[in-house]
Structures are given as structure tokens and as C-alpha cells.
Design a protein around this motif. Structure first.
Motif, PDB file in Angstrom:
ATOM      1  N   LEU A 134      12.850   9.827 -10.552  1.00 44.04           N
ATOM      2  CA  LEU A 134      12.416   8.685 -11.350  1.00 44.04           C
ATOM      3  C   LEU A 134      12.007   9.141 -12.740  1.00 44.04           C
ATOM      4  N   GLY A 135      12.392   8.379 -13.748  1.00 45.43           N
ATOM      5  CA  GLY A 135      12.021   8.745 -15.101  1.00 45.43           C
ATOM      6  C   GLY A 135      12.685  10.034 -15.533  1.00 45.43           C
ATOM      7  N   MET A 159       5.178   4.166 -11.203  1.00 40.48           N
ATOM      8  CA  MET A 159       5.380   3.429 -12.445  1.00 40.48           C
ATOM      9  C   MET A 159       6.552   2.471 -12.231  1.00 40.48           C
ATOM     10  N   ASN A 160       6.532   1.357 -12.901  1.00 39.45           N
ATOM     11  CA  ASN A 160       7.645   0.403 -12.850  1.00 39.45           C
ATOM     12  C   ASN A 160       8.037   0.057 -11.413  1.00 39.45           C
ATOM     13  N   LYS A 161       7.042  -0.319 -10.610  1.00 41.66           N
ATOM     14  CA  LYS A 161       7.299  -0.611  -9.200  1.00 41.66           C
ATOM     15  C   LYS A 161       8.380  -1.680  -9.014  1.00 41.66           C
ATOM     16  N   LYS A 162       8.322  -2.736  -9.797  1.00 40.87           N
ATOM     17  CA  LYS A 162       9.285  -3.822  -9.643  1.00 40.87           C
ATOM     18  C   LYS A 162      10.714  -3.353  -9.905  1.00 40.87           C
ATOM     19  N   GLU A 163      10.874  -2.517 -10.931  1.00 37.76           N
ATOM     20  CA  GLU A 163      12.210  -2.014 -11.250  1.00 37.76           C
ATOM     21  C   GLU A 163      12.716  -1.078 -10.156  1.00 37.76           C
ATOM     22  N   VAL A 164      11.847  -0.178  -9.700  1.00 37.14           N
ATOM     23  CA  VAL A 164      12.243   0.745  -8.634  1.00 37.14           C
ATOM     24  C   VAL A 164      12.584  -0.025  -7.361  1.00 37.14           C
ATOM     25  N   GLN A 165      11.777  -1.009  -7.040  1.00 33.93           N
ATOM     26  CA  GLN A 165      12.017  -1.813  -5.845  1.00 33.93           C
ATOM     27  C   GLN A 165      13.357  -2.538  -5.947  1.00 33.93           C
ATOM     28  N   LYS A 166      13.661  -3.083  -7.105  1.00 33.68           N
ATOM     29  CA  LYS A 166      14.944  -3.759  -7.317  1.00 33.68           C
ATOM     30  C   LYS A 166      16.109  -2.800  -7.097  1.00 33.68           C
ATOM     31  N   HIS A 167      15.992  -1.584  -7.627  1.00 31.89           N
ATOM     32  CA  HIS A 167      17.063  -0.599  -7.467  1.00 31.89           C
ATOM     33  C   HIS A 167      17.197  -0.152  -6.010  1.00 31.89           C
ATOM     34  N   TRP A 188       4.846   0.158  -0.229  1.00 37.57           N
ATOM     35  CA  TRP A 188       4.395   1.277  -1.061  1.00 37.57           C
ATOM     36  C   TRP A 188       3.214   1.928  -0.339  1.00 37.57           C
TER      37      TRP A 188
END
Length: 213
Positions: A134-135, A159-167, A188
């Protein structure tokens, strides 16, 4: 999407490499020794690095270390259970998804990778472990429990939980065998938080072992 929850991870065991009482940091030699310990195939890795104990910012565990240790954890757990109940998906799968999600050059890569890793053992596998890059330089762990229809994420610096979850959900949708799961809950897991810049790989190794139990 179902509401996420945060179960508590059991406390890890004592640190493997003793820390000098005069220093709150792992020395370069100790860190290199630990890297070599993981890379060369130790049977168990018992790490509990208290916050702030790694000070060598240029010394860190890389993908080769993490993938190598994950293979050891997989072999150990499957041998212990007498069946293939855990599958190592490595660091490739998530990174490849991010690339293909952008370029869409190969629509069937995920099913090929799944067949190569899982073969005919899909019905017996209870856990699929993914190493997440990540990152710019951060490692985390995700574990899919198909029977529970749950994907658990272990991240010491989220960081960026929503983005990681979407991916992650998009990644699962790439494999036909996982599409049949329907709605998958993302959890999480509450884990120790790192404060330095280098210890994420060490925590990922320990979380692999704890999550496999």
C-alpha cells in the motif's frame, strides 16, 4: 455493504531477538539477522516489537521476505491440520489487480493465478492470505475466509480505508470462484499501531502466523 467490525487480535509472544537494555532500537546487525532468519526458512517467528524499537529507517523487510515467510506459514499450518486449509496468494495478486484495473490488458489473469495457486484444493481451503503493498512503501495483510464470507484486513498504519476496501472487493470479483460468495464483509482487525516507518513488514509476518491459527 455490511458494516465493518474490529475484533481484537490476540497479543503476540515475546520478541525473538533480545533488545539491548541500553538501547530502544534494533541495531543494523540485529535487523539484518532477523531478515536472514525469515528468508532462510525458520519454522516459527515469534516477534513482538514494542513501538519505536526499530530505528534503522533504511533497513526494512521487502516483498521477498514476506512472501517467503508466508510460504513457511502456509506449509506449517497445512501440515499441522493434515490438509490444505490455507493458500498463499502472495504480494503479486493485489498489485496485479491494481495494474490490470487501470490498463485492462488481460481479463483472465486472476483466474489463471487462482488455478495455479489453488489447483484442485479450493473446497478445502479456509483461508487465502494476501500481502498488500500500500502506498509507496507500506505492507499490510488481508485474509479471505470464504466459508464465513469475510475478508479480514490487518494493517498497523491504516490509511485510505475506503479506497483499499473498494480495491479489495474489486480484486475478489476478478475470480469466478469468489464471485459465488456474493456479499463479502470487510473486517478491519484491531492490531498494534506502528509509529516508525520500517516495522510494518515485521508486524505482517507476525500477523500471518496469528491469523493462520
Amino acid at each position: 455493504m455490511k458494516k465493518t467490525t474490529e475484533p481484537v487480535l490476540p497479543s503476540p509472544p515475546a520478541v525473538l531477538i533480545p533488545i539491548s537494555p541500553k538501547s530502544r532500537c534494533l541495531s543494523f546487525e540485529q535487523m539484518a539477522s532477523l531478515q536472514n532468519y525469515i528468508k532462510t526458512g525458520a519454522t516459527l517467528l515469534d516477534i513482538r516489537l514494542p513501538v519505536g524499537e526499530i530505528c534503522q529507517e533504511t533497513v526494512r523487510l521487502g516483498g521477498g521476505h514476506l512472501n517467503g515467510y508466508l510460504r513457511l506459514v502456509e506449509a506449517s499450518e497445512n501440515n499441522r491440520r493434515g490438509a490444505r486449509v490455507m493458500a498463499d496468494m502472495g504480494s503479486f495478486f493485489y498489485s496485479k489487480y491494481l495494474l490490470e484495473h487501470t490498463e485492462r490488458k488481460d481479463k483472465h489473469w486472476a483466474d489463471r493465478w487462482y488455478r495455479e495457486r489453488v489447483k484442485d484444493d479450493g473446497p478445502t481451503i479456509e483461508q487465502f492470505h494476501f500481502v498488500l503493498h500500500l502506498g509507496d512503501d507500506h505492507w499490510a495483510l488481508a485474509v479471505l475466509h470464504p466459508r464465513l464470507k469475510e475478508l479480514r484486513v490487518y494493517d498497523t498504519f491504516p490509511m485510505n480505508k475506503k479506497e483499499v476496501q473498494k480495491h479489495l472487493l474489486g480484486m475478489l470479483s476478478e475470480v469466478n470462484s469468489w464471485k459465488d460468495l456474493g456479499s463479502v464483509k470487510i473486517t478491519w482487525v484491531r492490531v498494534p499501531r506502528q509509529t516508525g516507518k520500517t516495522e510494518c513488514g515485521l508486524f505482517v509476518c507476525e500477523m500471518m502466523r496469528l491469523a493462520a491459527r
